[in-house]
Design an enzyme around this catalytic site. Structure first.
Site, short mmCIF file in Angstrom:
data_model
loop_
_atom_site.label_atom_id
_atom_site.label_comp_id
_atom_site.label_asym_id
_atom_site.label_seq_id
_atom_site.Cartn_x
_atom_site.Cartn_y
_atom_site.Cartn_z
N ASP A 145 5.58 -28.87 22.31
CA ASP A 145 6.76 -27.85 22.17
C ASP A 145 5.93 -26.56 21.45
OD1 ASP A 145 9.33 -26.77 21.96
OD2 ASP A 145 8.74 -26.75 19.73
N TYR A 160 4.91 -18.97 16.46
CA TYR A 160 3.93 -19.81 15.53
C TYR A 160 2.63 -19.15 15.59
CZ TYR A 160 7.44 -23.33 16.59
OH TYR A 160 8.71 -24.09 16.72
N LYS A 195 9.45 -20.90 23.47
CA LYS A 195 10.59 -20.11 23.13
C LYS A 195 10.79 -18.38 23.35
CE LYS A 195 11.13 -23.43 19.41
NZ LYS A 195 9.44 -24.17 19.72
N GLY A 198 11.02 -30.81 13.03
CA GLY A 198 11.12 -31.06 11.74
C GLY A 198 11.50 -32.32 11.25
N SER A 221 9.95 -30.38 6.78
CA SER A 221 8.84 -29.51 6.30
C SER A 221 7.74 -30.03 5.81
CB SER A 221 9.34 -28.48 5.62
OG SER A 221 10.22 -27.58 6.44
N GLY A 222 7.77 -31.58 5.86
CA GLY A 222 6.60 -32.02 5.25
C GLY A 222 6.91 -33.35 3.94
N ILE A 223 7.99 -32.89 3.21
CA ILE A 223 8.35 -33.61 2.07
C ILE A 223 8.52 -35.12 2.33
CG2 ILE A 223 10.56 -33.46 2.26
CD1 ILE A 223 8.64 -33.16 -1.06
N ALA A 273 6.70 -36.81 4.53
CA ALA A 273 5.47 -37.12 4.88
C ALA A 273 4.24 -36.95 3.99
CB ALA A 273 4.95 -36.67 6.40
#
Length: 336
Positions: free
Chosen positions: A46, A51, A77, A235, A239-241, A243
């Site tokens: 995707d 981006y 998109k 997500g 947003s990463g928190i 991981a």
């Protein structure tokens, strides 16, 4: 409707990080990450013009151009057109997501959801992706987080423009499916209430995760399940928190979110569960979930995601999350 039969499996690859989200990534590292995803069996990718102002599509296309097109599923998109004119990426007005792609390309991005712009966007994406067709097209970010109080007017433009174009392309067999790709539930709820046009699925980023899922469970997901409209979870690591990162909702995580993540991590450690396994398996447990598309910028992350899906997560862990009110009482889990 629905896309579960179209997708090759429950794990896809979200390529927002390849657009230099948060940091500048060397071309070689980006290519190696896509190569690792392919080599380890990922066949759903995707992306989006947004981006990095086309950078993610260019990088993804560079690698996939050497692969048999019939062997993978590709989604991108519409809603933003990339121009040859240049601008300072750091000065872009991205609503609540300011500075998200300040390391991306300097090409100017224009928000356009009309019929003509939708067709132009698709043609431009095909060129950047070096392919002759798209499988799924999402209408991108037609929500308040990017458009503020004007979002309903923007949505109406998309409804009479992008939505109808994509439904026609699907009906003609040019694409296989369409839907919305957003970070908010409201535009999807509005779309599910329409008589026409009707989406096949939606990509919901950040709103069906361990940290944030209550609103989705109230109205959106029951309606989607009833109408056989599938959800792709974007997500899943918030947003990463979830991981090991520092971001939540694309910004530095606030103290209350950090504290909640620590509580989840403590329970995960007590039950021998990795936080990635908890995040991905939770996101996939809802009946509407067709796939999850975590992002990555390092090849090693792909193997971690695959292992997380296969990890055995005991029922006692989900029970503990419920008991401590860390997940909603009515949230489906893999074993309860």
């Amino acid at each position: 409707m629905g896309i579960k039969s179209l997708l090759p499996g429950p794990l896809g690859f979200g390529t927002a990080p390849l657009g230099n989200m948060f940091r500048s990534i060397p071309d070689e590292e980006a290519a190696a990450t896509v190569e690792a995803a392919w080599d380890q069996g990922i066949r759903y990718f995707d992306t989006a013009p947004f981006y990095g102002a086309g950078l993610s599509e260019l990088r993804l296309g560079e690698v996939l151009a050497g692969r048999p097109r019939d062997e993978y599923v590709l989604s991108t998109k519409v809603g933003r057109v990339i121009l040859d004119e240049l601008e300072d990426p750091a000065d872009r007005d991205l609503g609540e997501k300011g500075g998200l792609f300040e390391h991306g390309r300097a090409n100017k991005m224009v928000d356009l959801y009309t019929a003509d712009a939708t067709l132009r966007s698709i043609e431009d994406s095909l060129k950047r992706l070096r392919t002759d067709r798209l499988d799924i097209v999402w209408v991108h970010d037609v929500a308040q987080d990017f458009h503020g109080d004007d979002w309903l007017a923007v949505y109406e433009t998309a409804r009479t423009g992008a939505f109808r174009v994509l439904q026609n392309l699907r009906d003609e067999g040019v694409i296989k499916a369409w839907g919305l790709g957003v970070n908010r539930v409201e535009p999807i709820e509005l779309t599910l209430d329409l008589d026409e046009p009707k989406p096949d699925a939606f990509l919901l980023a950040g709103r069906y995760t361990l940290l944030d899922h209550n609103r989705s469970l109230q109205r959106l997901l029951p309606a989607a399940t009833e109408q056989n409209v599938d959800m792709v979870v974007g997500g899943p690591y918030s947003s990463g928190i979830l991981a090991g990162g520092q971001h939540f909702e694309y910004q530095k995580a606030p103290a209350d979110i950090i504290a909640k993540v620590e509580r989840i991590k403590e329970l995960a450690a007590a039950h021998g569960v990795s936080i990635k396994a908890a995040a991905l398996q939770f996101a996939l447990a809802h009946p509407a979930s067709a796939a999850v598309v975590p992002g990555a910028t390092r090849p090693s992350r792909i193997a971690e995601d695959i292992a997380a899906l296969d990890e055995n997560v005991p029922a006692a862990f989900w029970t503990a999350l419920r008991d401590q009110q860390l997940i909603a009482a009515d949230a489906p889990t893999p074993t309860i």
